[in-house]
Scaffold this motif. Structure first.
Motif, PDB file in Angstrom:
ATOM      1  N   LEU A 295       0.824  -1.202   0.000  1.00 14.49           N
ATOM      2  CA  LEU A 295       0.000   0.000   0.000  1.00 14.49           C
ATOM      3  C   LEU A 295       0.866   1.262   0.000  1.00 14.49           C
ATOM      4  N   LEU A 296       1.920   1.276   0.795  1.00 16.29           N
ATOM      5  CA  LEU A 296       2.821   2.418   0.826  1.00 16.29           C
ATOM      6  C   LEU A 296       3.524   2.603  -0.518  1.00 16.29           C
ATOM      7  N   ASP A 297       3.929   1.498  -1.130  1.00 16.07           N
ATOM      8  CA  ASP A 297       4.550   1.598  -2.452  1.00 16.07           C
ATOM      9  C   ASP A 297       3.568   2.171  -3.477  1.00 16.07           C
ATOM     10  N   SER A 298       2.306   1.749  -3.397  1.00 14.63           N
ATOM     11  CA  SER A 298       1.292   2.253  -4.335  1.00 14.63           C
ATOM     12  C   SER A 298       1.030   3.741  -4.107  1.00 14.63           C
ATOM     13  N   LEU A 299       1.019   4.159  -2.832  1.00 15.25           N
ATOM     14  CA  LEU A 299       0.846   5.575  -2.538  1.00 15.25           C
ATOM     15  C   LEU A 299       1.984   6.405  -3.111  1.00 15.25           C
ATOM     16  N   MET A 300       3.188   5.911  -2.994  1.00 18.83           N
ATOM     17  CA  MET A 300       4.332   6.630  -3.544  1.00 18.83           C
ATOM     18  C   MET A 300       4.238   6.736  -5.061  1.00 18.83           C
ATOM     19  N   VAL A 301       3.799   5.652  -5.718  1.00 18.26           N
ATOM     20  CA  VAL A 301       3.631   5.687  -7.176  1.00 18.26           C
ATOM     21  C   VAL A 301       2.580   6.721  -7.549  1.00 18.26           C
ATOM     22  N   LEU A 302       1.448   6.743  -6.814  1.00 17.51           N
ATOM     23  CA  LEU A 302       0.378   7.686  -7.090  1.00 17.51           C
ATOM     24  C   LEU A 302       0.870   9.128  -6.937  1.00 17.51           C
ATOM     25  N   CYS A 303       1.673   9.387  -5.917  1.00 14.34           N
ATOM     26  CA  CYS A 303       2.220  10.734  -5.721  1.00 14.34           C
ATOM     27  C   CYS A 303       3.183  11.102  -6.838  1.00 14.34           C
ATOM     28  N   ARG A 304       3.999  10.150  -7.257  1.00 10.19           N
ATOM     29  CA  ARG A 304       4.987  10.447  -8.295  1.00 10.19           C
ATOM     30  C   ARG A 304       4.323  10.770  -9.624  1.00 10.19           C
ATOM     31  N   VAL A 305       3.268  10.025  -9.997  1.00  7.96           N
ATOM     32  CA  VAL A 305       2.634  10.277 -11.291  1.00  7.96           C
ATOM     33  C   VAL A 305       1.884  11.607 -11.279  1.00  7.96           C
ATOM     34  N   THR A 306       1.581  12.127 -10.100  1.00  2.73           N
ATOM     35  CA  THR A 306       0.899  13.419 -10.014  1.00  2.73           C
ATOM     36  C   THR A 306       1.875  14.573 -10.188  1.00  2.73           C
ATOM     37  N   GLU A 307       3.069  14.439  -9.629  1.00  2.00           N
ATOM     38  CA  GLU A 307       3.993  15.573  -9.617  1.00  2.00           C
ATOM     39  C   GLU A 307       5.034  15.540 -10.728  1.00  2.00           C
ATOM     40  N   VAL A 308       5.210  14.425 -11.404  1.00  2.00           N
ATOM     41  CA  VAL A 308       6.238  14.331 -12.427  1.00  2.00           C
ATOM     42  C   VAL A 308       5.820  15.128 -13.663  1.00  2.00           C
ATOM     43  N   GLU A 309       6.794  15.739 -14.341  1.00  2.00           N
ATOM     44  CA  GLU A 309       6.533  16.478 -15.569  1.00  2.00           C
ATOM     45  C   GLU A 309       6.360  15.503 -16.729  1.00  2.00           C
ATOM     46  N   ILE A 310       5.362  15.753 -17.567  1.00  2.00           N
ATOM     47  CA  ILE A 310       5.100  14.882 -18.706  1.00  2.00           C
ATOM     48  C   ILE A 310       6.022  15.263 -19.861  1.00  2.00           C
ATOM     49  N   SER A 311       6.649  14.270 -20.473  1.00  2.00           N
ATOM     50  CA  SER A 311       7.493  14.460 -21.647  1.00  2.00           C
ATOM     51  C   SER A 311       7.014  13.488 -22.714  1.00  2.00           C
ATOM     52  N   CYS A 312       6.188  13.980 -23.641  1.00  2.00           N
ATOM     53  CA  CYS A 312       5.526  13.106 -24.610  1.00  2.00           C
ATOM     54  C   CYS A 312       6.377  12.905 -25.857  1.00  2.00           C
ATOM     55  N   THR A 313       6.247  11.716 -26.409  1.00  2.00           N
ATOM     56  CA  THR A 313       6.902  11.368 -27.663  1.00  2.00           C
ATOM     57  C   THR A 313       6.125  10.197 -28.273  1.00  2.00           C
ATOM     58  N   THR A 314       6.429   9.886 -29.514  1.00  2.00           N
ATOM     59  CA  THR A 314       5.791   8.743 -30.171  1.00  2.00           C
ATOM     60  C   THR A 314       6.661   7.502 -29.966  1.00  2.00           C
ATOM     61  N   PHE A 315       6.051   6.438 -29.471  1.00  2.00           N
ATOM     62  CA  PHE A 315       6.804   5.197 -29.228  1.00  2.00           C
ATOM     63  C   PHE A 315       5.851   4.009 -29.352  1.00  2.00           C
ATOM     64  N   ASP A 316       6.431   2.802 -29.349  1.00  2.00           N
ATOM     65  CA  ASP A 316       5.676   1.560 -29.522  1.00  2.00           C
ATOM     66  C   ASP A 316       5.408   0.930 -28.148  1.00  2.00           C
ATOM     67  N   LEU A 317       4.115   0.634 -27.865  1.00  2.00           N
ATOM     68  CA  LEU A 317       3.755   0.021 -26.585  1.00  2.00           C
ATOM     69  C   LEU A 317       4.122  -1.458 -26.500  1.00  2.00           C
ATOM     70  N   VAL A 318       4.249  -2.124 -27.642  1.00  2.00           N
ATOM     71  CA  VAL A 318       4.390  -3.589 -27.627  1.00  2.00           C
ATOM     72  C   VAL A 318       5.652  -4.059 -26.904  1.00  2.00           C
ATOM     73  N   PRO A 319       6.833  -3.517 -27.176  1.00  4.47           N
ATOM     74  CA  PRO A 319       8.020  -4.008 -26.452  1.00  4.47           C
ATOM     75  C   PRO A 319       7.895  -3.855 -24.936  1.00  4.47           C
ATOM     76  N   ALA A 320       7.383  -2.721 -24.457  1.00 10.34           N
ATOM     77  CA  ALA A 320       7.213  -2.541 -23.014  1.00 10.34           C
ATOM     78  C   ALA A 320       6.221  -3.547 -22.467  1.00 10.34           C
ATOM     79  N   ALA A 321       5.132  -3.817 -23.176  1.00  8.66           N
ATOM     80  CA  ALA A 321       4.129  -4.780 -22.714  1.00  8.66           C
ATOM     81  C   ALA A 321       4.717  -6.194 -22.651  1.00  8.66           C
TER      82      ALA A 321
END
Length: 460
Positions: A295-321
């Motif tokens: 639960l603490l790890d999930s809370l930290m992830v939730l906080c990080r995705v809120t405060e991190v700056e978005i840097s968008c680019t075009t990429f392929d989802l398949v290799p990461a999946a």
């Protein structure tokens, strides 16, 4: 032939012109007779001799009479020619006046048909014309100076848009509030000018528009923007406080949690010395510590995705999946999961944040399908009814009640118990927050026992 042509011309004359011609002819004959008599009287008085009658009808007097007659005829011919020229000029002038009247009627018809209020002013700013819309808006003011009629002033208004147009021959605009306008509301004034060929001003054209509704809408919009800005500031402050709280909780709780977890681990070494109740409570504390750590790890992830700056680019989802799927196969036991993907799935977004989305959705698909004999998880893309491209992850696992799908994306809301399927209730909340930061949307569809499908869109 010449006589017939003259008679034809006389017959074609208008009645006033014929009378004038006859009068001039009679006057000419009278003048010739007077000249003849005066000439005879002078000869008789100067030279004497014979009687007045013999002097009057002498050969020399006939010559004078012929000369006078010639001069009078010349005068009559010149007068007739001048009369014809005058008549043609009068006709041309009349035609020009009629054409000008037609143009005036046409222009007035155009101005009257316009929904805009239009007035025309002379170089002295005296109102020459108002169309009906202008009269309804400001009243009848023809013949008055505009600054006197509309602004109740005795001299030209400072910064007058018509005067400015007279000076530079450009279109000028101005806005007047309720305290200055003749309508009692907000108006927009548009001034332009017409000039002669030498550049001197001829007319000023003014269009008046009632913009009260627009101004009120702008004021309401400004008030709403101010309120939204205030709310956004408050929300940002609350989010900052929430993030600080999450960091504090996750940091401050780890030390005591670690001690509890270490103690539970040590107690499990004394299981044989404990009765069944003791062993149950030791296992309960141990499992609770593991759940709290997640639960603490999930809370930290939730906080990080809120405060991190978005840097968008075009990429392929398949290799990461595929990389995430390989890790899930190692970490989880049970029947092997068949993972189906397309060859390529290009998207536009932040690669790190979208990897978190894949990790949460794929781990859920693996978790909720591990009790199925032949589990299948599929990653793909489709076009929605709204024409959007939506990425989906589908499984054939336990599924859930579709009418309660909205609860899944709320923090700590779960549709299954922890004993059935372990979890913190923050994974899908994290997914929704990431997708919303990409200006997309996420939703789920399912039926109990028939698997689940989760969709998300990335407008970029």
């Amino acid at each position: 032939m010449d006589v017939m042509q003259r008679l034809s011309r006389w017959a074609s004359l208008s009645e006033p012109g014929l009378i004038s011609f006859l009068f001039q002819t009679l006057l000419g004959l009278v003048l010739v007779l007077l000249f003849w008599l005066v000439d005879g009287a002078l000869d008789y008085l100067l030279f004497g001799g014979n009687s007045f009658t013999s002097v009057l009808f002498a050969p020399d007097s006939y010559k004078d009479l012929a000369l006078a007659l010639f001069l009078v005829c010349g005068m009559l011919l010149y007068s007739r020619r001048a009369h014809r020229n005058e008549s043609s000029l009068e006709k041309a002038l009349q035609a020009a006046l009629e054409e000008a009247q037609k143009e005036r009627i046409k222009m007035e018809g155009i101005f009257e048909a316009l929904g805009e209020a239009v007035s025309i002013q002379d170089p002295e700013l005296r109102v020459l014309y108002q169309n009906p819309a202008h009269q309804r808006m400001t009243g009848e003011n023809t013949g008055r100076y505009c600054y006197e009629a509309y602004r109740k002033q005795s001299e030209v208004c400072p910064g007058c848009h018509i005067v400015a147009s007279f000076q530079d021959d450009k279109v000028h605009r101005a806005e007047l509030g309720p305290e200055f306008s003749a309508t009692g509301g907000w108006v927009e004034l548009i001034g332009s000018s017409l000039k002669r060929s030498d550049g001197t001003p001829l007319y000023g054209i003014e269009i008046v528009r009632d913009i009260t509704a627009r101004k009120l809408a702008e004021q309401e919009t400004a008030a709403l923007n101010a309120a939204l800005t205030h709310k956004a500031s408050e929300l940002q402050q609350v989010n900052q406080e929430l993030e600080a709280f999450c960091h504090a909780i996750s940091h401050d709780m780890r030390a005591p949690l670690t001690r509890v977890y270490s103690s539970a681990q040590e107690l499990r070494g004394y299981r044989e010395q404990l009765d069944d109740n003791g062993r149950f409570f030791v296992d309960l504390v141990h499992d609770g510590c593991i759940q709290m750590e997640s639960l603490l790890d999930s809370l930290m992830v939730l906080c990080r995705v809120t405060e991190v700056e978005i840097s968008c680019t075009t990429f392929d989802l398949v290799p990461a999946a595929q990389e995430i799927a390989a890790q899930l196969r190692q970490d989880q036991s049970g029947a092997p999961v068949s993972f189906i993907t397309p060859e390529r799935l290009p998207v536009y977004g932040d690669p790190q944040l979208l990897r978190v989305v894949l990790e949460n959705l794929l781990s859920n698909a693996w978790k909720y399908s591990n009790k199925v004999a032949a589990p299948v998880v599929e990653l793909g893309v489709l076009t929605t009814e709204q024409g959007e491209s939506a990425v989906f992850i589908r499984d054939n696992g336990a599924g859930f009640d579709g009418t309660r799908a909205g609860q899944l994306f709320q923090p700590f809301k779960r549709l299954h118990t922890f004993r059935e399927f372990p979890g913190t209730g923050l994974g899908l909340a994290t997914v929704r927050r990431i997708v919303r930061r990409h200006n997309g949307r996420v939703w789920g569809e399912s039926e109990p026992g028939r698997g689940a499908t989760f969709y998300f869109t990335l407008p970029g």
